[in-house]
Design a protein around this motif. Structure first.
Motif, PDB file in Angstrom:
ATOM      1  N   ALA A 191       0.815  -1.215   0.000  1.00  0.00           N
ATOM      2  CA  ALA A 191       0.000   0.000   0.000  1.00  0.00           C
ATOM      3  C   ALA A 191       0.848   1.266   0.000  1.00  0.00           C
ATOM      4  O   ALA A 191       0.308   2.369   0.050  1.00  0.00           O
ATOM      5  CB  ALA A 191      -0.928   0.005   1.217  1.00  0.00           C
ATOM      6  N   TYR A 192       2.166   1.102  -0.055  1.00  0.00           N
ATOM      7  CA  TYR A 192       3.062   2.251   0.038  1.00  0.00           C
ATOM      8  C   TYR A 192       4.048   2.246  -1.121  1.00  0.00           C
ATOM      9  O   TYR A 192       4.528   1.196  -1.544  1.00  0.00           O
ATOM     10  CB  TYR A 192       3.831   2.222   1.359  1.00  0.00           C
ATOM     11  CG  TYR A 192       2.943   2.154   2.575  1.00  0.00           C
ATOM     12  CD1 TYR A 192       2.437   3.306   3.165  1.00  0.00           C
ATOM     13  CD2 TYR A 192       2.595   0.923   3.138  1.00  0.00           C
ATOM     14  CE1 TYR A 192       1.617   3.241   4.279  1.00  0.00           C
ATOM     15  CE2 TYR A 192       1.774   0.848   4.251  1.00  0.00           C
ATOM     16  CZ  TYR A 192       1.288   2.007   4.815  1.00  0.00           C
ATOM     17  OH  TYR A 192       0.475   1.935   5.913  1.00  0.00           O
ATOM     18  N   GLN A 193       4.349   3.424  -1.585  1.00  0.00           N
ATOM     19  CA  GLN A 193       5.296   3.578  -2.692  1.00  0.00           C
ATOM     20  C   GLN A 193       6.401   4.542  -2.274  1.00  0.00           C
ATOM     21  O   GLN A 193       6.131   5.678  -1.876  1.00  0.00           O
ATOM     22  CB  GLN A 193       4.568   4.115  -3.928  1.00  0.00           C
ATOM     23  CG  GLN A 193       5.478   4.393  -5.111  1.00  0.00           C
ATOM     24  CD  GLN A 193       4.729   5.032  -6.268  1.00  0.00           C
ATOM     25  OE1 GLN A 193       3.500   5.056  -6.283  1.00  0.00           O
ATOM     26  NE2 GLN A 193       5.457   5.558  -7.230  1.00  0.00           N
ATOM     27  N   GLU A 194       7.631   4.082  -2.351  1.00  0.00           N
ATOM     28  CA  GLU A 194       8.761   4.947  -2.020  1.00  0.00           C
ATOM     29  C   GLU A 194       9.027   5.906  -3.173  1.00  0.00           C
ATOM     30  O   GLU A 194       9.055   5.500  -4.340  1.00  0.00           O
ATOM     31  CB  GLU A 194      10.005   4.106  -1.744  1.00  0.00           C
ATOM     32  CG  GLU A 194      11.228   4.935  -1.380  1.00  0.00           C
ATOM     33  CD  GLU A 194      12.480   4.087  -1.194  1.00  0.00           C
ATOM     34  OE1 GLU A 194      13.593   4.646  -1.324  1.00  0.00           O
ATOM     35  OE2 GLU A 194      12.342   2.876  -0.937  1.00  0.00           O
ATOM     36  N   LEU A 195       9.192   7.183  -2.856  1.00  0.00           N
ATOM     37  CA  LEU A 195       9.485   8.170  -3.889  1.00  0.00           C
ATOM     38  C   LEU A 195      10.957   8.072  -4.270  1.00  0.00           C
ATOM     39  O   LEU A 195      11.832   8.002  -3.401  1.00  0.00           O
ATOM     40  CB  LEU A 195       9.157   9.579  -3.397  1.00  0.00           C
ATOM     41  CG  LEU A 195       7.716   9.811  -2.909  1.00  0.00           C
ATOM     42  CD1 LEU A 195       7.485  11.293  -2.644  1.00  0.00           C
ATOM     43  CD2 LEU A 195       6.699   9.292  -3.911  1.00  0.00           C
ATOM     44  N   THR A 196      11.211   8.070  -5.547  1.00  0.00           N
ATOM     45  CA  THR A 196      12.583   7.866  -6.019  1.00  0.00           C
ATOM     46  C   THR A 196      13.433   9.128  -5.949  1.00  0.00           C
ATOM     47  O   THR A 196      14.656   9.057  -5.949  1.00  0.00           O
ATOM     48  CB  THR A 196      12.564   7.349  -7.464  1.00  0.00           C
ATOM     49  OG1 THR A 196      11.809   8.263  -8.277  1.00  0.00           O
ATOM     50  CG2 THR A 196      11.912   5.970  -7.528  1.00  0.00           C
ATOM     51  N   SER A 197      12.793  10.286  -5.896  1.00  0.00           N
ATOM     52  CA  SER A 197      13.554  11.537  -5.833  1.00  0.00           C
ATOM     53  C   SER A 197      13.600  12.051  -4.401  1.00  0.00           C
ATOM     54  O   SER A 197      12.851  11.603  -3.533  1.00  0.00           O
ATOM     55  CB  SER A 197      12.924  12.596  -6.741  1.00  0.00           C
ATOM     56  OG  SER A 197      11.691  13.032  -6.212  1.00  0.00           O
ATOM     57  N   ASP A 198      14.486  13.008  -4.162  1.00  0.00           N
ATOM     58  CA  ASP A 198      14.604  13.622  -2.841  1.00  0.00           C
ATOM     59  C   ASP A 198      13.694  14.838  -2.689  1.00  0.00           C
ATOM     60  O   ASP A 198      13.766  15.553  -1.688  1.00  0.00           O
ATOM     61  CB  ASP A 198      16.059  14.052  -2.587  1.00  0.00           C
ATOM     62  CG  ASP A 198      16.986  12.852  -2.481  1.00  0.00           C
ATOM     63  OD1 ASP A 198      16.498  11.782  -2.069  1.00  0.00           O
ATOM     64  OD2 ASP A 198      18.175  12.982  -2.816  1.00  0.00           O
ATOM     65  N   TYR A 199      12.851  15.069  -3.687  1.00  0.00           N
ATOM     66  CA  TYR A 199      11.977  16.243  -3.662  1.00  0.00           C
ATOM     67  C   TYR A 199      10.870  16.054  -2.630  1.00  0.00           C
ATOM     68  O   TYR A 199      10.131  15.064  -2.652  1.00  0.00           O
ATOM     69  CB  TYR A 199      11.363  16.471  -5.043  1.00  0.00           C
ATOM     70  CG  TYR A 199      10.362  17.614  -5.090  1.00  0.00           C
ATOM     71  CD1 TYR A 199      10.794  18.936  -5.027  1.00  0.00           C
ATOM     72  CD2 TYR A 199       8.997  17.357  -5.188  1.00  0.00           C
ATOM     73  CE1 TYR A 199       9.888  19.978  -5.061  1.00  0.00           C
ATOM     74  CE2 TYR A 199       8.079  18.395  -5.229  1.00  0.00           C
ATOM     75  CZ  TYR A 199       8.528  19.704  -5.165  1.00  0.00           C
ATOM     76  OH  TYR A 199       7.628  20.738  -5.197  1.00  0.00           O
ATOM     77  N   CYS A 200      10.742  17.010  -1.711  1.00  0.00           N
ATOM     78  CA  CYS A 200       9.702  16.948  -0.679  1.00  0.00           C
ATOM     79  C   CYS A 200       8.385  17.468  -1.261  1.00  0.00           C
ATOM     80  O   CYS A 200       8.335  18.589  -1.779  1.00  0.00           O
ATOM     81  CB  CYS A 200      10.104  17.780   0.538  1.00  0.00           C
ATOM     82  SG  CYS A 200       8.837  17.807   1.835  1.00  0.00           S
ATOM     83  N   PRO A 201       7.314  16.685  -1.172  1.00  0.00           N
ATOM     84  CA  PRO A 201       6.040  17.086  -1.791  1.00  0.00           C
ATOM     85  C   PRO A 201       5.214  18.061  -0.956  1.00  0.00           C
ATOM     86  O   PRO A 201       4.074  18.355  -1.312  1.00  0.00           O
ATOM     87  CB  PRO A 201       5.305  15.745  -1.934  1.00  0.00           C
ATOM     88  CG  PRO A 201       5.827  14.913  -0.808  1.00  0.00           C
ATOM     89  CD  PRO A 201       7.260  15.328  -0.605  1.00  0.00           C
TER      90      PRO A 201
END
Length: 353
Positions: free
Chosen positions: A131-141
């Motif tokens: 149910a979770y997806q790790e974000l590949t970039s270091d950009y904070c949403p």
């Protein structure tokens, strides 16, 4: 002390504080006084008549006496001993960066253990539920979430269902704004001590909208589900008595309990939104709840679900299914989803009787 957990308060710890005892007594008195006065006001009782003034004066005297009078020798020794125990434990935890202390799930105790074990179980839970997806970039949403939140609130202003003042109350405090973060609560009452992942979103952009939507929908859900929902033990006994009085309880009656594993993370996105839409269509008044149309409520719901981002161990994640544990809206969202399932089950059972 730890076995007694949060309900236990070490006695007389203010005696070992560097702050003057009279200042502590005054601060505590002002806190209690404020609570008492608010309670009296809510019950439309005077806080300025002679009786109230005398009561407040007595309260101040009692609190100062409790704080300032000399402790009995036995109590002082106990307080001193427990003060040293707390300080010793704090030093140990401060030195041991590999250790963690946290509350337990569904209980009043604390868990002290290896931090890496809890981290491993948390990541294992993420992989298991998918149910979770790790974000590949270091950009904070965080900035994008704030922009999306503002856009939805501006849309509601444009539709004249909220005022500018109401929008401001639903916007987060920019000085405290932060991306939600995840922390695990150990389930020590279960074999293997699994974890419950809680997403703390106290200062998240959508937190206030989440609470608002919860308050908007919960009364309707509770009214709809009243007949098939057990609130507490007393309610269960009353329903069982009625069930018996109506002649339904027989020697062949079976009572079955079931539990949905990982409910909050198992709700499919489209299935959950469809259940919410059907609920709104069925129980709204002329396609509105208050001044809000179904479309407006769905926009707020999608905003909350679409911005389920959080930080964990220096990485950013997005929850792609279900709702965040710790979100007010998720509670009523999950209840509405399960209500649809329950209603289908009840209809199926009724057709067979």
């Amino acid at each position: 002390m730890l076995s007694n957990a949060r309900k236990y308060i070490p006695p007389c710890q203010s005696r070992f504080c560097h702050q003057p005892i009279k200042e502590i007594a005054n601060t505590e008195y002002e806190t209690v006084l404020s609570s008492v006065q608010q309670c009296l006001k809510r019950n439309e009782m005077s806080i300025t008549d002679q009786r109230a003034k005398q009561s407040f004066a007595d309260l101040e005297r009692i609190m100062h006496d409790l704080y300032c009078k000399r402790l009995p020798r036995k109590l002082y020794r106990r307080a001193r001993r427990e003060y040293k125990q707390v300080k010793r434990l704090q030093k140990i935890l401060h030195r041991r960066s590999d250790m963690m202390i946290c509350r337990i799930d569904k209980g009043e105790g604390f868990y002290i253990g290896d931090k890496s074990i809890m981290q491993h179980k948390t990541l294992e839970y993420m992989n298991k539920t998918e149910a979770y997806q790790e974000l590949t970039s270091d950009y904070c949403p965080l900035t994008d979430i704030l922009h999306a939140t503002t856009s939805v609130l501006d849309y509601l202003i444009k539709k004249k269902v909220i005022t500018t003042a109401q929008r401001d109350k639903l916007l987060p405090n920019l000085e405290k704004l932060e991306l939600p973060y995840l922390y695990p609560l150990p389930k020590i009452h279960k074999l293997g001590i699994p974890i419950r992942p809680i997403v703390s979103a106290l200062y998240a952009p959508v937190n206030l909208i989440s609470k608002f939507l919860y308050k908007l929908l919960s009364p309707i859900y509770l009214q709809v589900a009243h007949e098939t929902t057990v609130i507490n033990s007393i309610d269960w006994v009353r329903k069982l008595e009625k069930y018996t009085a109506d002649g339904y309880l027989k020697s062949t009656t079976n009572f079955i309990t079931a539990d949905v594993e990982n409910l909050y993370t198992m709700i499919p996105r489209e299935g959950g939104l469809h259940a919410l839409l059907r609920f709104l269509e069925k129980y709204s008044n002329h396609s509105k709840i208050g001044p809000f149309s179904i479309d407006m409520i769905m926009k707020m719901a999608r905003l909350i679900l679409d911005t389920n981002y959080f930080a964990y161990i220096n990485k950013y994640y997005k929850q792609t299914r279900g709702g965040a544990m710790g979100s007010a809206f998720t509670q009523v969202y999950a209840n509405i989803y399960m209500l649809q399932w329950e209603q289908k089950l009840i209809e199926s059972q009724a057709s067979k009787n």
